[in-house]
Design an enzyme around this catalytic site. Structure first.
Site, PDB file in Angstrom:
ATOM      1  N   ARG A 147      60.630  22.881  66.850  1.00 31.67           N
ATOM      2  CA  ARG A 147      59.575  22.311  67.767  1.00 31.67           C
ATOM      3  C   ARG A 147      58.211  22.518  67.220  1.00 31.67           C
ATOM      4  NH1 ARG A 147      61.320  26.252  72.526  1.00 31.67           N
ATOM      5  NH2 ARG A 147      61.618  27.665  70.535  1.00 31.67           N
TER       6      ARG A 147
ATOM      7  N   CYS B  32      74.739  25.082  69.075  1.00 31.20           N
ATOM      8  CA  CYS B  32      74.419  23.996  69.948  1.00 31.20           C
ATOM      9  C   CYS B  32      74.507  24.445  71.352  1.00 31.20           C
ATOM     10  CB  CYS B  32      74.646  22.464  69.651  1.00 31.20           C
ATOM     11  SG  CYS B  32      74.106  21.364  71.243  1.00 31.20           S
TER      12      CYS B  32
END
Ligand SMILES: Cc1cc2nc3c(=O)[nH]c(=O)nc-3n(C[C@H](O)[C@H](O)[C@H](O)COP(=O)(O)O)c2cc1C
Length: 319
Positions: A218, A89
């Site tokens: 995405r 992350c």
């Protein structure tokens, strides 16, 4: 085909939807390990499970090997098949708290975490990592140290995003790096991640890199049909079009599932961000997006669907 972990998106409701279209393996969003070791409303919502949601990974985020191990230990009996460790992350808050992608700069600590977790977890443990911490690094030594250390500690597989942590989502994911990883760990499970934005990209990644599975992030936001379209293309068929009535039916089902999961007050609010993503599939994406942004109540939500999701709009594409 894997539904990649996405904070705020890969909740139980959306995972079940993606599975209907062919996502074979899904992951929760990253969950703070220290929140997993104590009962609470947030944990109950994050770990919500369903017998149709398998195999599923619980992804955890943290820096303390002991807390990460404890989290892994409590998650397995809650119905998760795999515990996945987030060393990827790039969000500022995670980095300043020395979690997620920060661990790409701390290979010893990263391996220590994998060791502690594999010792504590009853089931398989995997690691999500990036290529390196900074683009300024001339090599990927930390990656190889973490990857080797993880497999030595008993990790079952890696999911590799071919970008540096600092790059976040800029530039292009390095698929050549995925080739090198798969060649190096030929008999291990490697999942590729990064820039699989269209169904054709998914097949291209499989073919070009040799990874065992492809994670879609995405590209699957607001487009659960992505997974079916990959299969269509792989079978030599044109991807089946998604008519507005089918979109509407799916969005309505998602709305109901979100209200079940989050309650009648929070559910509609959560659905706003999903609506904004679903708008991308609509022939008039900008208008529909603007309408979803304004939604304040379930009634308002239904009005947007009635207004925009009818077959008579099917051919009225934005000029
Ligand atoms: C909104 C969003 C949230 C994400 N949250 C997570 C997460 O919780 N855990 C994780 O490992 N990766 C997370 N990612 C990274 C994705 O799993 C994936 O590795 C990355 O987006 C590259 O894949 P893509 O090009 O298919 O989007 C997130 C990505 C996005 C766009």
């Amino acid at each position: 085909m894997v539904l990649a972990p996405m904070a705020g998106y890969t909740d139980l409701a959306y995972r079940l939807i993606c599975r209907r279209f062919g996502a074979e393996y899904c992951s929760t969003e990253m969950m703070l390990a220290k929140l997993m070791v104590q009962d609470g409303k947030l944990r109950r919502r994050l770990v919500a499970s369903d017998k149709a949601d398998h195999p599923v990974a619980a992804q955890i985020l943290g820096n303390d090997p002991g807390v990460m191990a404890q989290a892994a230990h409590v998650l397995a009996p809650m119905g998760f098949d795999v515990v996945d460790l987030n060393f990827a992350c790039p969000v500022h808050k995670a980095l300043t708290r020395r979690r997620g992608g920060y661990l790409m700069s701390q290979p010893d600590r990263a391996v220590e975490i994998v060791r502690a977790v594999t010792a504590a977890a009853d089931g398989p443990v995997t690691v999500k990592l990036r290529q390196r911490f900074s683009d300024g690094e001339t090599n990927c030594d930390a990656f190889w140290r973490i990857a080797e250390g993880a497999f030595d500690a008993g990790a079952a597989g890696l999911c590799v995003h071919g970008r540096s942590v600092e790059a976040k989502y800029t530039g292009r994911a390095d698929w050549e790096f995925l080739v090198a990883v798969k060649q190096h760990f030929a008999d291990r499970t490697i999942i590729g991640s990064g820039d699989v934005l269209t169904p054709a990209d998914a097949l291209r990644m499989l073919r070009q890199t040799g990874v065992d599975a492809v994670a879609v992030a995405r590209g699957a936001q607001g487009n659960p049909w992505f997974f079916r379209h990959v299969r269509d293309i792989a079978a030599g068929r044109d991807p089946a079009p998604v008519h507005l009535t089918a979109q509407r039916e799916l969005i309505e089902g998602h709305f109901a599932a979100a209200c079940d999961l989050y309650g009648p007050r929070r559910g509609p609010k959560i659905m706003r961000k999903f609506g904004i993503k679903y708008a991308r599939m609509h022939p008039n994406p900008r208008r529909v997006r603007a309408a979803f942004v304004e939604v304040t109540s379930p009634r308002h939500w239904r009005r947007v669907l009635e207004m925009f999701y009818t077959d008579r709009l099917e051919d009225s594409r934005e000029g």
